[in-house]
Design an enzyme around this catalytic site. Structure first.
Site, PDB file in Angstrom:
ATOM      1  N   ARG A  26       0.961  -1.845   0.006  1.00 41.90           N
ATOM      2  CA  ARG A  26      -0.249  -0.293  -0.441  1.00 41.90           C
ATOM      3  C   ARG A  26       1.136   1.440   0.004  1.00 41.90           C
ATOM      4  NH1 ARG A  26      -5.936  -0.330   1.883  1.00 41.90           N
ATOM      5  NH2 ARG A  26      -6.245  -2.704   0.995  1.00 41.90           N
ATOM      6  N   ARG A  30      -3.271   7.063   1.220  1.00 42.74           N
ATOM      7  CA  ARG A  30      -3.591   8.441   1.971  1.00 42.74           C
ATOM      8  C   ARG A  30      -2.109   8.687   2.643  1.00 42.74           C
ATOM      9  NH1 ARG A  30      -9.101   5.433   4.147  1.00 42.74           N
ATOM     10  NH2 ARG A  30      -7.239   3.458   4.555  1.00 42.74           N
ATOM     11  N   ARG A  39      -7.275  12.228  -4.693  1.00 40.36           N
ATOM     12  CA  ARG A  39      -8.358  12.296  -3.995  1.00 40.36           C
ATOM     13  C   ARG A  39      -9.743  12.334  -3.663  1.00 40.36           C
ATOM     14  NH1 ARG A  39     -11.234   8.852  -3.468  1.00 40.36           N
ATOM     15  NH2 ARG A  39     -11.628   7.341  -1.633  1.00 40.36           N
ATOM     16  N   ASP A  75      -6.756  -1.880  -7.676  1.00 35.57           N
ATOM     17  CA  ASP A  75      -7.523  -2.794  -6.346  1.00 35.57           C
ATOM     18  C   ASP A  75      -7.568  -4.518  -6.300  1.00 35.57           C
ATOM     19  OD1 ASP A  75      -8.406  -2.071  -3.013  1.00 35.57           O
ATOM     20  OD2 ASP A  75      -9.331  -3.397  -3.610  1.00 35.57           O
ATOM     21  N   TYR A 153     -15.177 -11.288  -0.271  1.00 38.10           N
ATOM     22  CA  TYR A 153     -15.871  -9.794  -0.206  1.00 38.10           C
ATOM     23  C   TYR A 153     -17.330 -10.103  -0.769  1.00 38.10           C
ATOM     24  CZ  TYR A 153     -12.052  -7.043   1.769  1.00 38.10           C
ATOM     25  OH  TYR A 153     -11.306  -6.912   2.312  1.00 38.10           O
TER      26      TYR A 153
END
Ligand code: CP3
Length: 348
Positions: A26, A30, A39, A75, A153
């Site tokens: 990652r 952020r 973003r 992703d 998921y």
């Protein structure tokens, strides 16, 4: 031009290196202001589906730190959209699937289109990044979710603490479970192969939740055959190293390693030396600094980096990484210090 001399690929092949290679799971995200600014203007799926934006975000950490590999910004979940799932990334909540699998019929109607049809923008972004990175001798890692983690998921409808819906499905409808996992293997094998064809120098398979959800017996019965098949299918069609990453699997890491992969990921919960003993020293290992260490003062962070390096013991085949994804509140100065310190300490 080939990237065979990059220290990341040398380590992936268990060859000696001038310095231990390092990249961070990652690494685009952020914790970087440039990412947050971008973003603020574009949704997650917009960034992923616009090759120029995915290119820009992939390059942000490469331009800021002395990292030894890039990972394509994408992703694990978008391939599910192509299968027929309604996926949304909700701010402060995470990914949600609005039409989750509730009964075997929902599995039978899932599509398995080729990656060229459903993942075109990511394959295009890979080409853009590779054109930029190859002259700089920096390899690009492509990736995909492992079938269990994606299935979790699809069945839970989002993240989960217990994975009880997923386990209920595998225990009560074992034939439907096999059909779901087979469809995911079909989709993911093609997606990974196409990423290598687009120029990715390595491929990582994220089985992020298998070890948190399943004990050894269930892993062997419900997951291992599908991970093995996925890795075999990709290996037959590409010649790039595969990184087999999972978390929480230390009690049966030998079974994880037996699924295949040139590099096996070690999460932060296990001592790296014990993990390497289980994997076998003829195979490369990636890991495994606890990502929370990056929130600590340098004295504490340094001790933890030293610990990982001491356990790797200078052996060929260590790729330094975090033991899971970096936290959004990580100070960028600590990332810079980590990367530079690993290079300094391991310089031959
Ligand atoms: O730099 C990189 O590592 C590449 C980008 C990358 C992302 N997701 C971007 C992302 C990678 C490799 C992933 C993989 C991924 N996605 C995994 C496996 C990795 C792991 O951590 O085990 C999983 C389980 C997912 C699913 C997913 N995507 C979740 C659970 C979330 C929300 C969690 C969170 O941190 O908010 C996402 C969203 C996501 N994927 C973000 C990023 C940068 C945050 C999106 C944002 O708000 O900007």
């Amino acid at each position: 031009m080939t990237l065979e001399n990059s220290r990341f690929l040398q380590a992936a092949n268990c060859q000696p290196v001038d310095k231990t290679p390092i990249w961070l799971m990652r690494q685009a995200g952020r914790y970087m202001k440039v990412y947050r600014d971008l973003r603020a203007k574009h949704s997650m799926l917009e960034v992923i589906n616009t090759p120029e934006l995915a290119f820009e975000v992939t390059m942000q950490p490469i331009n800021a730190f002395d990292l030894d590999a890039a990972i394509i910004f994408a992703d694990i979940l978008p391939p599910l959209i192509g299968m027929g799932f309604d996926l949304e990334f909700i701010k402060d909540v995470g990914p949600r699937i609005h039409n989750r699998v509730e009964r075997p019929y929902d599995i039978d109607i899932l599509a398995t289109p080729p990656a060229s049809e459903i993942m075109g923008p990511t394959l295009e972004a890979i080409k853009l990044v590779v054109a930029e990175l190859t002259p700089r001798n920096i390899p690009l890692i492509g990736f995909a979710g492992a079938p269990f983690t994606l299935a979790s998921y699809a069945v839970e409808g989002g993240g989960s603490k217990t994975y009880s819906r997923t386990k209920e499905l595998m225990y009560t409808e074992p034939a439907a479970w096999i059909r779901l996992m087979d469809k995911l293997v079909t989709i993911q094998a093609d997606y990974l192969i196409q990423q290598a064809k687009a120029g990715a120098s390595a491929l990582q398979i994220f089985d992020s939740w298998a070890g948190l959800a399943l004990g050894k017996g269930d892993y062997i019965r419900y997951v291992k055959p599908f991970n093995t098949k996925l890795i075999d299918m990709v290996k037959k069609r590409t010649d790039v190293p595969i990184i087999n990453f999972s978390t929480g699997t230390f009690p049966y890491l030998d079974e994880v390693a037996a699924c295949g992969g040139d590099v096996v990921g070690a999460d932060w919960r296990m001592p790296l030396d014990a993990a390497w003993d289980k994997i076998g020293h003829d195979r490369a290992i990636m890991g495994n600094l606890d990502p929370v260490s990056l929130l600590a003062p340098w004295r504490e962070l340094k001790a933890r980096i030293d610990d990982v390096l001491a356990q790797a013991n200078g052996r060929s085949g260590h790729i330094f990484n975090l033991g899971h994804g970096i936290f959004p509140n990580t100070p960028t100065d600590n990332v810079r210090r980590l990367v530079d310190y690993v290079h300094e300490q391991t310089s031959k």
